[in-house]
Design an enzyme around this catalytic site. Structure first.
Site, PDB file in Angstrom:
ATOM      1  N   HIS A   1      46.875  50.441  43.620  1.00 35.40           N
ATOM      2  CA  HIS A   1      46.697  49.859  42.291  1.00 35.40           C
ATOM      3  C   HIS A   1      48.009  49.251  41.791  1.00 35.40           C
ATOM      4  O   HIS A   1      49.099  49.755  42.063  1.00 35.40           O
ATOM      5  CB  HIS A   1      46.249  50.929  41.292  1.00 35.40           C
TER       6      HIS A   1
ATOM      7  N   CYS B   1      46.864  44.632  42.155  1.00 33.10           N
ATOM      8  CA  CYS B   1      46.673  43.771  40.989  1.00 33.10           C
ATOM      9  C   CYS B   1      48.013  43.388  40.361  1.00 33.10           C
ATOM     10  O   CYS B   1      48.981  44.144  40.421  1.00 33.10           O
ATOM     11  CB  CYS B   1      45.831  44.488  39.935  1.00 33.10           C
TER      12      CYS B   1
END
Length: 323
Positions: free
Chosen positions: A206, A262
């Site tokens: 992430h 991301c």
């Protein structure tokens, strides 16, 4: 550099070896404002001996291009072709992410793409991090696979040895990808490296954006990696990565990073960028880059003079120096 007076020119020439000493470039799977993408079956990217079905779209798209390149090593893809092919691979799968290449120095996008320069004689080290966040909200499925797929590629085609590859994945069999362990691995590889060595970094997990606390981000946000224990230990900011690698590495070290998370477009805070959006034909200076970071690397009396020039002059100076 005609816009600098002679005293400023001498200060710049005297101090420039201390600025941007290592050759660092990074492939990210998306721009800062985008989220990354996952694929349920990396076999659709024709990866040989894929470690598992799920994986990151950025890692799978890049490996697809690199494996194709290995079929005709006498006819390597250029940097531009690799980035554009990644984008084409993603679009075929219905993804809108724009791969991005950033670097400490401008890369000629017509040069042949390489993980390690052929003439680099030193040791090849890698730090590979994959986090599935097992049992946590937002659990992922393919980040371990990304690491092992990249591990196989590095060993099969670039001569990386087991002893020189650090693997951090939350599978119970390897080192845990906690914030402390990731930072320790990064610091360790920097401490070990000498001129002529190569470093490969891969992060799959992430990523996020948080409010900038030191005023060095044009958009007001820091990009960050999310370690396994982020709730207890916090995030790994772009400022942390910049301090470790850009400020910490000696001259003559070649670094390639792949960041599959991301908001990762500028997660290493590098000044030059190429976006595979069909508009870029060469690397450009990143508009949002804080050039005060570069100027702070210039020590001695020249530091005060250069700092007084301001950001606009700094950008022009960078263009002249690195064009």
């Amino acid at each position: 550099m005609g816009f600098l007076n002679e005293q400023e020119r001498q200060a710049f020439e005297q101090n420039k070896p201390q600025a941007l000493r290592a050759d660092i470039w990074m492939v990210s799977g998306c721009e800062d404002h985008q989220t990354s993408a996952d694929v349920s079956n990396t076999a659709t990217f024709q990866l040989p001996d894929s470690a598992g079905r799920a994986g990151g779209a950025c890692t799978a798209a890049l490996l697809n291009v690199l494996y194709e390149d290995e079929k005709t090593p006498w006819e390597r893809h250029s940097f531009a072709q690799v980035m554009d092919s990644m984008r084409a691979n993603l679009r075929k799968k219905g993804f809108s992410q724009v791969p991005q290449l950033s670097s400490t120095r401008p890369i000629d996008m017509n040069d042949k793409f390489h993980i390690v320069p052929e003439d680099l004689p030193g040791i090849r080290r890698a730090v590979l991090v994959g986090i599935n966040y097992r049992g946590q909200k937002g659990e992922l499925r393919g980040c371990h696979n990304d690491v092992f797929n990249m591990y196989n590629y590095l060993q099969d085609y670039h001569g990386f040895q087991d002893a020189d590859i650090t693997v951090l994945v939350d599978d119970g069999d390897h080192g845990q990808p906690t914030k402390a362990n990731i930072l320790a691995a990064y610091h360790n590889v920097v401490r070990q490296s000498r001129a002529g060595d190569a470093i490969f970094l891969h992060f799959s997990g992430h990523g996020t954006k948080v409010r900038d606390q030191n005023g060095d981000e044009d958009d007001g946000y820091d990009e960050a990696m999310v370690p396994l224990d982020f709730k207890q230990s916090g995030l790994i900011l772009d400022d942390d990565l910049y301090d470790i690698f850009v400020k910490g590495l000696p001259a003559g070290v070649h670094v390639v990073a792949v960041c599959d998370c991301c908001h990762s477009g500028t997660i290493m805070d590098l000044p030059y960028v190429f976006k595979a959006n069909g508009e870029y034909r060469r690397m450009e200076i990143e508009d949002a880059f804080d050039f005060n970071k570069i100027l702070k690397l210039f020590g001695g009396k020249g530091n005060t003079m250069i700092m007084k020039m301001g950001t606009n002059v700094a950008k022009n100076m960078m263009k002249q120096f690195f064009k």
